[in-house]
Motif scaffolding. Structure first.
Motif, PDB file in Angstrom:
ATOM      1  N   ALA A   1       0.833  -1.211   0.000  1.00 23.22           N
ATOM      2  CA  ALA A   1       0.000   0.000   0.000  1.00 23.22           C
ATOM      3  C   ALA A   1       0.863   1.254   0.000  1.00 23.22           C
ATOM      4  O   ALA A   1       0.561   2.224  -0.704  1.00 23.22           O
ATOM      5  CB  ALA A   1      -0.941   0.002   1.206  1.00 23.22           C
ATOM      6  N   GLY A   2       1.942   1.253   0.770  1.00 25.70           N
ATOM      7  CA  GLY A   2       2.833   2.416   0.803  1.00 25.70           C
ATOM      8  C   GLY A   2       3.431   2.716  -0.551  1.00 25.70           C
ATOM      9  O   GLY A   2       3.470   3.869  -0.995  1.00 25.70           O
ATOM     10  N   VAL A   3       3.895   1.667  -1.238  1.00 24.14           N
ATOM     11  CA  VAL A   3       4.468   1.846  -2.577  1.00 24.14           C
ATOM     12  C   VAL A   3       3.388   2.286  -3.554  1.00 24.14           C
ATOM     13  O   VAL A   3       3.582   3.216  -4.345  1.00 24.14           O
ATOM     14  CB  VAL A   3       5.157   0.545  -3.058  1.00 24.14           C
ATOM     15  CG1 VAL A   3       5.526   0.631  -4.532  1.00 24.14           C
ATOM     16  CG2 VAL A   3       6.384   0.243  -2.203  1.00 24.14           C
ATOM     17  N   PHE A   4       2.224   1.634  -3.510  1.00 24.95           N
ATOM     18  CA  PHE A   4       1.136   1.964  -4.426  1.00 24.95           C
ATOM     19  C   PHE A   4       0.742   3.432  -4.310  1.00 24.95           C
ATOM     20  O   PHE A   4       0.637   4.144  -5.303  1.00 24.95           O
ATOM     21  CB  PHE A   4      -0.079   1.073  -4.154  1.00 24.95           C
ATOM     22  CG  PHE A   4      -1.239   1.364  -5.060  1.00 24.95           C
ATOM     23  CD1 PHE A   4      -1.321   0.778  -6.308  1.00 24.95           C
ATOM     24  CD2 PHE A   4      -2.247   2.248  -4.674  1.00 24.95           C
ATOM     25  CE1 PHE A   4      -2.385   1.064  -7.167  1.00 24.95           C
ATOM     26  CE2 PHE A   4      -3.307   2.535  -5.515  1.00 24.95           C
ATOM     27  CZ  PHE A   4      -3.378   1.938  -6.765  1.00 24.95           C
ATOM     28  N   TRP A   5       0.512   3.900  -3.090  1.00 26.38           N
ATOM     29  CA  TRP A   5       0.024   5.264  -2.887  1.00 26.38           C
ATOM     30  C   TRP A   5       1.124   6.313  -2.974  1.00 26.38           C
ATOM     31  O   TRP A   5       0.828   7.505  -2.878  1.00 26.38           O
ATOM     32  CB  TRP A   5      -0.736   5.375  -1.575  1.00 26.38           C
ATOM     33  CG  TRP A   5      -2.044   4.647  -1.628  1.00 26.38           C
ATOM     34  CD1 TRP A   5      -2.377   3.497  -0.980  1.00 26.38           C
ATOM     35  CD2 TRP A   5      -3.200   5.003  -2.396  1.00 26.38           C
ATOM     36  NE1 TRP A   5      -3.663   3.124  -1.294  1.00 26.38           N
ATOM     37  CE2 TRP A   5      -4.192   4.029  -2.153  1.00 26.38           C
ATOM     38  CE3 TRP A   5      -3.491   6.058  -3.260  1.00 26.38           C
ATOM     39  CZ2 TRP A   5      -5.448   4.087  -2.749  1.00 26.38           C
ATOM     40  CZ3 TRP A   5      -4.745   6.114  -3.855  1.00 26.38           C
ATOM     41  CH2 TRP A   5      -5.700   5.137  -3.605  1.00 26.38           C
ATOM     42  N   SER A   6       2.367   5.905  -3.192  1.00 25.01           N
ATOM     43  CA  SER A   6       3.438   6.903  -3.368  1.00 25.01           C
ATOM     44  C   SER A   6       3.372   7.540  -4.753  1.00 25.01           C
ATOM     45  O   SER A   6       4.052   8.525  -5.016  1.00 25.01           O
ATOM     46  CB  SER A   6       4.812   6.274  -3.131  1.00 25.01           C
ATOM     47  OG  SER A   6       5.122   5.345  -4.159  1.00 25.01           O
ATOM     48  N   GLU A   7       2.548   6.977  -5.637  1.00 26.50           N
ATOM     49  CA  GLU A   7       2.343   7.516  -6.982  1.00 26.50           C
ATOM     50  C   GLU A   7       0.885   7.947  -7.123  1.00 26.50           C
ATOM     51  O   GLU A   7       0.006   7.380  -6.472  1.00 26.50           O
ATOM     52  CB  GLU A   7       2.675   6.457  -8.030  1.00 26.50           C
ATOM     53  CG  GLU A   7       4.106   5.992  -7.977  1.00 26.50           C
ATOM     54  CD  GLU A   7       4.391   4.910  -8.997  1.00 26.50           C
ATOM     55  OE1 GLU A   7       3.550   4.649  -9.880  1.00 26.50           O
ATOM     56  OE2 GLU A   7       5.477   4.316  -8.900  1.00 26.50           O
ATOM     57  N   PRO A   8       0.607   8.932  -7.982  1.00 28.47           N
ATOM     58  CA  PRO A   8      -0.785   9.377  -8.158  1.00 28.47           C
ATOM     59  C   PRO A   8      -1.628   8.336  -8.903  1.00 28.47           C
ATOM     60  O   PRO A   8      -1.106   7.577  -9.725  1.00 28.47           O
ATOM     61  CB  PRO A   8      -0.647  10.665  -8.972  1.00 28.47           C
ATOM     62  CG  PRO A   8       0.667  10.551  -9.660  1.00 28.47           C
ATOM     63  CD  PRO A   8       1.544   9.706  -8.779  1.00 28.47           C
ATOM     64  N   HIS A   9      -2.906   8.311  -8.590  1.00 24.89           N
ATOM     65  CA  HIS A   9      -3.842   7.394  -9.243  1.00 24.89           C
ATOM     66  C   HIS A   9      -5.146   8.134  -9.517  1.00 24.89           C
ATOM     67  O   HIS A   9      -5.512   9.065  -8.792  1.00 24.89           O
ATOM     68  CB  HIS A   9      -4.113   6.183  -8.353  1.00 24.89           C
ATOM     69  CG  HIS A   9      -2.891   5.366  -8.113  1.00 24.89           C
ATOM     70  ND1 HIS A   9      -2.407   4.456  -9.018  1.00 24.89           N
ATOM     71  CD2 HIS A   9      -2.023   5.368  -7.081  1.00 24.89           C
ATOM     72  CE1 HIS A   9      -1.306   3.920  -8.555  1.00 24.89           C
ATOM     73  NE2 HIS A   9      -1.034   4.457  -7.368  1.00 24.89           N
ATOM     74  N   LEU A  10      -5.849   7.709 -10.557  1.00 31.46           N
ATOM     75  CA  LEU A  10      -7.129   8.309 -10.909  1.00 31.46           C
ATOM     76  C   LEU A  10      -8.200   7.720  -9.999  1.00 31.46           C
ATOM     77  O   LEU A  10      -8.745   6.645 -10.252  1.00 31.46           O
ATOM     78  CB  LEU A  10      -7.477   8.057 -12.372  1.00 31.46           C
ATOM     79  CG  LEU A  10      -8.783   8.671 -12.868  1.00 31.46           C
ATOM     80  CD1 LEU A  10      -8.795  10.179 -12.650  1.00 31.46           C
ATOM     81  CD2 LEU A  10      -9.003   8.340 -14.330  1.00 31.46           C
ATOM     82  N   CYS A  11      -8.436   8.404  -8.883  1.00 37.62           N
ATOM     83  CA  CYS A  11      -9.446   7.986  -7.923  1.00 37.62           C
ATOM     84  C   CYS A  11      -9.849   9.210  -7.107  1.00 37.62           C
ATOM     85  O   CYS A  11      -9.159  10.222  -7.128  1.00 37.62           O
ATOM     86  CB  CYS A  11      -8.921   6.881  -7.003  1.00 37.62           C
ATOM     87  SG  CYS A  11      -7.529   7.366  -5.984  1.00 37.62           S
ATOM     88  N   GLY A  12     -10.965   9.101  -6.415  1.00 41.16           N
ATOM     89  CA  GLY A  12     -11.408  10.175  -5.541  1.00 41.16           C
ATOM     90  C   GLY A  12     -11.191   9.791  -4.094  1.00 41.16           C
ATOM     91  O   GLY A  12     -11.311   8.618  -3.733  1.00 41.16           O
ATOM     92  N   LEU A  13     -10.865  10.762  -3.267  1.00 41.79           N
ATOM     93  CA  LEU A  13     -10.598  10.520  -1.856  1.00 41.79           C
ATOM     94  C   LEU A  13     -11.496  11.405  -1.010  1.00 41.79           C
ATOM     95  O   LEU A  13     -11.792  12.542  -1.387  1.00 41.79           O
ATOM     96  CB  LEU A  13      -9.131  10.828  -1.536  1.00 41.79           C
ATOM     97  CG  LEU A  13      -8.092  10.080  -2.363  1.00 41.79           C
ATOM     98  CD1 LEU A  13      -6.705  10.645  -2.117  1.00 41.79           C
ATOM     99  CD2 LEU A  13      -8.142   8.595  -2.058  1.00 41.79           C
ATOM    100  N   GLY A  14     -11.914  10.897   0.153  1.00 46.02           N
ATOM    101  CA  GLY A  14     -12.740  11.717   1.029  1.00 46.02           C
ATOM    102  C   GLY A  14     -12.949  11.086   2.388  1.00 46.02           C
ATOM    103  O   GLY A  14     -12.642   9.911   2.598  1.00 46.02           O
ATOM    104  N   ALA A  15     -13.509  11.863   3.302  1.00 43.59           N
ATOM    105  CA  ALA A  15     -13.808  11.392   4.656  1.00 43.59           C
ATOM    106  C   ALA A  15     -15.098  10.571   4.685  1.00 43.59           C
ATOM    107  O   ALA A  15     -15.347   9.840   5.640  1.00 43.59           O
ATOM    108  CB  ALA A  15     -13.921  12.573   5.617  1.00 43.59           C
ATOM    109  N   THR A  16     -15.916  10.696   3.642  1.00 46.33           N
ATOM    110  CA  THR A  16     -17.161   9.933   3.515  1.00 46.33           C
ATOM    111  C   THR A  16     -17.237   9.378   2.092  1.00 46.33           C
ATOM    112  O   THR A  16     -16.542   9.866   1.186  1.00 46.33           O
ATOM    113  CB  THR A  16     -18.396  10.827   3.749  1.00 46.33           C
ATOM    114  OG1 THR A  16     -18.465  11.797   2.684  1.00 46.33           O
ATOM    115  CG2 THR A  16     -18.343  11.531   5.099  1.00 46.33           C
TER     116      THR A  16
END
Length: 105
Positions: free
Chosen positions: A63-78
């Protein structure tokens, strides 16, 4: 759309094809690490559930390696914030669609 990558592996190279966008599809998942790596408690992917990259929810190293690069996804608290963030990202991507259909759930 797919992303094509060539990654070094065990003294050689590995060709990796990862789906990054399926029009009209949105899957929202709770982040395994509560946003520790991704930056969001929920992640909205423009993909069917089966196509979500497994490393995004993998072990600490993956997960650390994966998220060290940008990805086409949305992020949020909900889930709603993650879906809205994905819609914003898709509408600002030149090659992406201008709107997201109602299939985000």
């Amino acid at each position: 759309m797919v992303e094509l990558q060539v990654r070094p592996e065990d003294g050689g190279l590995r060709l990796v094809l990862e789906p990054i966008y399926c029009q009209g599809t949105c899957t929202v998942v709770a982040d395994r690490y509560g946003g520790g790596y991704s930056g969001g408690q929920y992640v909205a992917w423009p993909l069917p559930e089966a196509a979500i990259p497994p490393d995004s929810q993998g072990g600490d190293i993956e997960a650390g390696v994966f998220w060290s690069e940008p990805h086409l996804c949305g992020l949020g608290a909900t889930p709603e914030e993650a879906s809205a963030d994905l819609e914003r990202r898709l509408s600002s991507t030149e090659s992406g669609p201008s709107v997201l259909t109602d299939s985000c759930e």
